[in-house]
Scaffold this active site. Structure first.
Site, PDB file in Angstrom:
ATOM      1  N   PRO A 156       0.915  -0.887   0.004  1.00 30.57           N
ATOM      2  CA  PRO A 156      -0.307   0.220  -0.256  1.00 30.57           C
ATOM      3  C   PRO A 156       0.807   1.529  -0.639  1.00 30.57           C
ATOM      4  O   PRO A 156       1.755   1.749   0.853  1.00 30.57           O
ATOM      5  CB  PRO A 156      -0.709   0.204   1.250  1.00 30.57           C
ATOM      6  N   GLU A 157       0.934   2.316  -0.588  1.00 26.30           N
ATOM      7  CA  GLU A 157       1.379   3.571  -1.036  1.00 26.30           C
ATOM      8  C   GLU A 157       0.640   4.457  -0.463  1.00 26.30           C
ATOM      9  O   GLU A 157      -0.876   4.415  -0.011  1.00 26.30           O
ATOM     10  CB  GLU A 157       1.853   3.279  -2.587  1.00 26.30           C
TER      11      GLU A 157
END
Ligand SMILES: [Zn+2]
Length: 272
Positions: free
Chosen positions: A2-3
């Site tokens: 996840p960014e």
């Protein structure tokens, strides 16, 4: 992993659920990964914010100093409104059903700390400005990036020039800016293109709920997928035609990370 867009989507989805709620207990069996979570018991969540890829929950207890719960989703971590086979932390809440943190690969972490005090967390304490915030100035970004001898993609991934850019959005932003991932000594005009590309890409990805890749590990807390993966121009598109010039997208390994780019739109310029 996840960014920024995936973490921001998570924040937006759990905020209405947690804001103003009193936490009863964080139940888990891995105190080395979820540190000092007993301090959260009995505290009310008064704010949910985000720095880069970290979620930050303000925890208040009348008459006590504020505390902060830091959550890093790691590779596969995410909140869910229902328990799953990979539930690692159950957040028991006074006036609502529990919130579950699932994490198949167990790289996610939590810690309760004094607000803004991040010892042993150099990434968080040295993090650059938020790309969608007002403090992210084009001039400062040009100063931090232009002319430097570091390869641009690893420098972006360091979180120092700007927060929240990981492997997917680095590749996408560099394609949009027509900059080779291994380029050094960027010209100011290239950095200005990259600045715009990062902002535009991040904004669009947040609006799309992030990117759910073929492994399906990232989902929104309510189980919905993100949809930005359908708009990727390079990431996970090796061998497919460039949406701008038709050349074949290639994948290389750069600083140990899979890296996708168009060899025609993003040429490496030798600048001694
Ligand atoms: Zn191209």
């Amino acid at each position: 992993m996840p960014e920024l867009p995936e973490v921001e989507t998570t924040r937006l989805k759990i905020e209405p659920y947690l804001l103003g709620q009193r936490l009863l207990r964080l139940e888990h069996d891995a105190s080395h990964r979820y540190q000092n979570t007993h301090l959260a018991s009995g505290r009310t969540v008064t704010r949910l914010s985000r720095r880069g890829k970290y979620l930050l929950l303000n925890l208040e207890d009348p008459g006590q100093d504020s505390l902060e719960l830091i959550v890093h989703l790691g590779m596969t971590g995410g909140f869910r409104f229902a328990a799953t086979p990979h539930t690692r932390v159950t957040m028991h809440i006074e006036d609502a059903e529990p919130l579950y943190f699932q994490d198949a690969r167990r790289f996610g972490k939590m810690a309760v700390v004094q607000p803004g005090v991040y010892p042993g967390m150099p990434t968080l304490s040295g993090m650059g400005p938020e790309p969608l915030g007002e403090t992210f100035s084009e001039r400062a970004f040009v100063r931090a990036v232009a002319g430097g001898g570091r390869m641009i993609k690893p420098w972006l991934l360091s979180q120092v020039p700007v927060a929240g850019v990981g492997n997917i959005y680095a590749d996408e932003s560099l394609w949009a800016a027509k900059v080779h991932p291994a380029q050094t000594r960027l010209k100011p005009a290239e950095v200005r293109r990259l600045y715009e590309a990062i902002r535009t890409t991040m904004q669009a990805a947040v609006e799309a709920g992030g990117s759910t890749l073929s492994d399906g590990s990232y989902q929104q807390p309510d189980g919905l997928s993100g949809s930005f993966q359908t708009r990727h121009n390079v990431y996970d598109r090796a061998g497919q035609p460039c949406n701008r010039c038709g050349s074949e997208i290639v994948k290389i390994v750069l600083a140990q990370r899979g890296t996708h780019f168009c060899p025609k739109c993003q040429t490496l310029k030798l600048r001694p």
